[in-house]
Design an enzyme around this catalytic site. Structure first.
Site, PDB file in Angstrom:
ATOM      1  CD  GLU A   1       4.801  -5.377 -12.694  1.00  0.00           C
ATOM      2  OE1 GLU A   1       4.862  -4.135 -12.645  1.00  0.00           O
ATOM      3  OE2 GLU A   1       4.139  -6.065 -11.884  1.00  0.00           O
TER       4      GLU A   1
ATOM      5  CB  ALA B   1       6.484 -12.332 -10.240  1.00  0.00           C
TER       6      ALA B   1
ATOM      7  N   GLY C   1       4.190  -7.860  -8.443  1.00  0.00           N
ATOM      8  CA  GLY C   1       3.244  -8.789  -7.829  1.00  0.00           C
ATOM      9  C   GLY C   1       3.036  -8.529  -6.342  1.00  0.00           C
TER      10      GLY C   1
ATOM     11  CD  GLU D   1       0.413  -7.117 -10.402  1.00  0.00           C
ATOM     12  OE1 GLU D   1       1.331  -7.950 -10.239  1.00  0.00           O
ATOM     13  OE2 GLU D   1      -0.033  -6.817 -11.513  1.00  0.00           O
TER      14      GLU D   1
END
Ligand SMILES: CCCCCCC[C@H](O)CC(=O)SCCNC(=O)CCNC(=O)[C@H](O)C(C)(C)COP(=O)([O-])OP(=O)([O-])OC[C@H]1O[C@@H](n2cnc3c(N)ncnc32)[C@H](O)[C@@H]1OP(=O)([O-])[O-]
Length: 295
Positions: free
Chosen positions: A169, A103, A146, A149
């Site tokens: 993260e 992200a 992300g 993911e």
């Protein structure tokens, strides 16, 4: 470290940018039904029959970091190919350096609990999961946070031999938020999931293959071509039956074995109500190629 005043200025700039993105998104979404045009992704049809939808994440300056606009465009493009009857399967890829580095941390740093809830931070990401057609992630370079993911949200992951997967993260004071803790645990077991999520250290393509995160590893320059070949193979089958098969495999991650087997049996029986089952079995008996009608 940035002084507080600079952080506030940066955040208000970002909010303004987000508003512009939202306006551009709304006008592009509702102005026409043709293939939408995008800023941070490229879309094209590939394969000998043009039946593979290829989406390339294209935000090189930020290693394809998943800013709001990129994810919104990605979700729109997936939806577009999902509704295009000439496409049987999708491939999502990035660059040789990065599939996606996670992200967008610069965009996320000023977000709050309430802003996350109010705007539904993950809503576009979650929409990709609704795609009925199989999606292959072709991962070169970094697939972090992300990015990993997103790869796991896809149905098959192929990796280039220099790919790096991870959930970093924990290094920036948060946890994986788009399925990292859940999907790694389900596909590779508790110990691997804990190691990856708690250390934040990346793993290479070969480790990812040996633990079952990735199904095949290819030389980096052959990766997308190989992913397209697999997508073409999938596209040669009945789209209706492919969608049912995808749903049935996904059910294995949602339920108990008994419920999953019950679901699979129902879907298996149901395929006998389709024209494509009659065509597929008829073609086998008559020693010819099937011609599926998606019915
Ligand atoms: C909306 C949808 C949300 C979906 C998912 C949410 C949930 C998710 O679990 C949370 C995350 O992913 S948390 C995130 C988890 N991910 C991470 O923690 C990974 C963070 N990234 C890294 O650790 C390093 O960049 C790498 C090791 C990937 C590459 O190192 P290297 O080869 O030395 O390259 P470099 O010089 O470092 O980078 C080149 C340029 O790209 C820039 N940029 C890169 N990543 C960015 C990002 N995520 N953000 C923004 N920008 C990012 C970087 O700033 C630089 O631009 P600048 O203008 O020059 O400043």
């Amino acid at each position: 470290m940035l002084p507080v005043s600079k952080i506030v200025v940066n955040c208000s700039k970002l909010c303004f940018t987000n508003k512009l993105y939202a306006q551009a998104f709304l006008s592009s979404r509702y102005s026409s039904c043709a293939a939408p045009s995008f800023e941070f992704i490229l879309t094209e049809k590939k394969g000998e029959k043009g039946n593979v939808g290829l989406i390339t994440l294209n935000r090189p300056k930020a290693l394809n970091a998943l800013c709001d606009k990129l994810v919104s465009e990605l979700s729109q493009a997936v939806d577009h190919f999902d509704n295009d009857d000439s496409v049987g399967a999708l491939v999502i890829t990035g660059s040789e350096k990065a599939f996606a580095a996670g992200a967008d941390i610069k965009e996320m740093q000023c977000q709050t609990f309430s802003s996350n809830v109010k705007k539904g931070l993950l809503k576009d990401f979650e929409k990709i999961r609704e795609c009925k057609k199989p999606i292959i992630a072709a991962v070169n370079g970094f697939a972090l946070g992300g990015g990993n993911e997103l790869a796991m949200l896809c149905d098959i992951i192929y990796a280039g031999d220099k790919a790096k997967f991870g959930q970093p993260e924990i290094n920036i004071g948060t946890i994986p938020g788009a399925g990292g803790t859940q999907r790694i645990a389900r596909s590779c077991g508790k110990s691997k999931a804990m190691e990856i999520c708690l250390t934040g250290s990346p793993i290479n393509a070969q480790e990812a293959e040996s633990m079952g995160l990735v199904s095949k590893v290819f030389p980096a320059d052959k990766l997308v071509e190989e992913a397209i070949k697999t997508a073409e193979k999938i596209s040669s089958h009945s789209p209706l039956i492919v969608a049912l098969c995808k749903e049935s495999v996904n059910t294995a991650f949602e339920t108990t074995l008994t419920e999953g087997l019950r679901y699979e049996k129902k879907i298996f029986y149901a395929t006998f109500a389709t024209e494509d089952q009659k065509e597929g079995m008829g073609a086998f008996v008559e020693k010819r190629k099937p011609s599926f009608k998606n019915n």
